[in-house]
Design an enzyme around this catalytic site. Structure first.
Site, short mmCIF file in Angstrom:
data_model
loop_
_atom_site.label_atom_id
_atom_site.label_comp_id
_atom_site.label_asym_id
_atom_site.label_seq_id
_atom_site.Cartn_x
_atom_site.Cartn_y
_atom_site.Cartn_z
N GLN A 31 0.80 -1.22 0.00
CA GLN A 31 0.00 0.00 0.00
C GLN A 31 0.84 1.28 0.00
OE1 GLN A 31 -2.48 0.53 3.41
NE2 GLN A 31 -0.85 0.16 4.90
N ARG A 104 16.13 -2.06 8.81
CA ARG A 104 14.98 -2.62 8.10
C ARG A 104 14.92 -2.12 6.66
NH1 ARG A 104 9.99 -1.32 6.42
NH2 ARG A 104 8.40 -2.96 6.43
N TYR A 204 22.23 -0.84 19.30
CA TYR A 204 23.15 -1.67 18.52
C TYR A 204 23.37 -1.00 17.17
CZ TYR A 204 18.60 -3.43 16.82
OH TYR A 204 17.31 -3.54 16.34
#
Length: 382
Positions: A31, A104, A204
């Site tokens: 989307q 990501r 991290y």
């Protein structure tokens, strides 16, 4: 066989790649207008990287990732080390796959480069017989529809009905800090959790070490927006972690425009599928990030789903086997993650002291991790 995957995140893209490898024709509808730009750091434990290796993706992932040396728990006020579990060569030797940290966006971009994605294609309804209705009026029919469209899944609502996710009372402030801005701080290439009363901080490195991913979690009942793009007030973060170890104070102070994200989850559900339609990842088993397993469990789902489809041309039978292999496993990881929400935030006192003693007793790789990192998703055994 033709499949439609609704959702172009990590779970949806790995599903598309895994299905293509077993001969399924796949279309992915996402989307968002642009694929893969949102998000921050994620952890990929060996149970995930072993699957990425089997799909021929691990080499590319390594190029944009960081391999941490250890997983640390530290105390909130003085930074005292409570335990350090070796990763690096130790985890590779024990489980045959590395432990990696990755942005990501880097991972989604890599995956999207390997499988076509139609961005700006919003699903508004799905029927159990495999018809997908898009917001622009198009209707696409497939032999298999996979809802990998997140915790507020349209696919889930279409086949199982509407049900609100549970707000956990936890809110995360997160951001990415350039490595040169933290060069003077004692932050190593580790996965570090700093636990304190009512809050915790995780940090991290990602993006080949160029960025430090920082997540500061507080307990708050007023903010309930689950968005990856809402910007929080940096003064709120600094105030929430005032009096903490100077490293945490410095990291909180370096978050100039933290994103603010309310955390939701759901109880395990008895079924994920209906006829030709099934769910995957956060659409069926959303979990708090406190086990660092959200992406890993979606990757396991994708691998198992493709294997079940490859073994049977009977889609409902394949989906029944997929659920049977995944339900108890994901419910256990959900429970672990929810339990950590309490464990990480204990006030100083007897319960906290018992927790710290227990953590110190597992200072190193142990068989307690085998069920999580050494799991074979096709046999259900470690």
């Amino acid at each position: 066989m033709r499949a439609v995957v609704v959702g172009g995140g990590i779970g949806g893209l790995v599903t598309a790649l895994a299905l293509r490898r077993v001969g399924v024709e796949v279309r992915v509808f996402e989307q968002a207008a642009v694929v893969g730009t949102a998000g921050a750091g994620i952890q990929l434990a060996p149970n995930a990287t072993r699957i990425l290796a089997s799909l021929g993706l691990l080499g590319s992932v390594r190029q944009v990732a960081v391999a941490p040396t250890s997983f640390e728990f530290r105390r909130w006020d003085d930074g005292r080390l409570l335990s350090a579990t070796p990763l690096g060569p130790a985890v590779l030797s024990a489980y045959g796959a590395p432990y990696l940290h990755v942005h990501r966006g880097d991972l989604v971009a890599l995956l999207a480069g390997a499988v076509p994605v139609e961005a700006g294609a919003r699903c508004v309804d799905v029927s159990p017989d495999g018809e997908v209705v898009l917001a622009d009026g198009r209707r696409e029919r497939a032999d298999l529809v996979v809802g990998a469209d997140g915790i507020h899944s349209v696919v889930r609502r279409s086949i199982l009905g509407a049900a609100d996710a549970r707000f956990t009372g936890h809110v995360a402030y997160r951001g990415l800090i350039p490595a040169d801005r933290v060069a003077g701080l004692p932050v190593a290439r580790t996965a570090t959790v700093r636990m304190g009363p009512g809050r915790h901080c995780v940090h991290y490195f990602v993006s080949s070490g160029r960025l430090l991913n920082v997540v500061c979690v507080v307990e708050e009942s007023r903010w309930t927006r689950e968005s990856w793009t809402d910007v929080g007030d940096p003064l709120e973060v600094r105030a929430a972690f005032a009096g903490w170890d100077p490293v945490v104070s410095a990291l909180a102070g370096a978050l100039s425009a933290p994103l603010k994200w309310a955390l939701f989850d759901r109880e395990p559900i008895p079924r994920w599928s209906k006829d030709a339609v099934t769910l995957l990842g956060d659409a069926c088993h959303p979990m708090l990030p406190y086990g660092a397993q959200g992406a890993a469990q979606a990757i396991e789902d994708a691998f198992v789903l493709a294997a079940c489809v490859a073994d049977s041309s009977d889609v409902p039978a394949a989906l029944a086997r997929y659920e049977a292999l995944r339900h108890d496993r994901t419910a256990r990881v959900q429970d672990l993650s929810r339990g950590n929400a309490t464990r990480f935030h204990l006030p100083d006192g007897p319960a906290q002291q018992a927790r710290d003693t227990a953590i110190a007793s597992t200072n190193g790789l142990s068989a307690d991790l085998d069920w999580l990192y050494g799991f074979d998703p096709l046999t259900g055994r470690a």
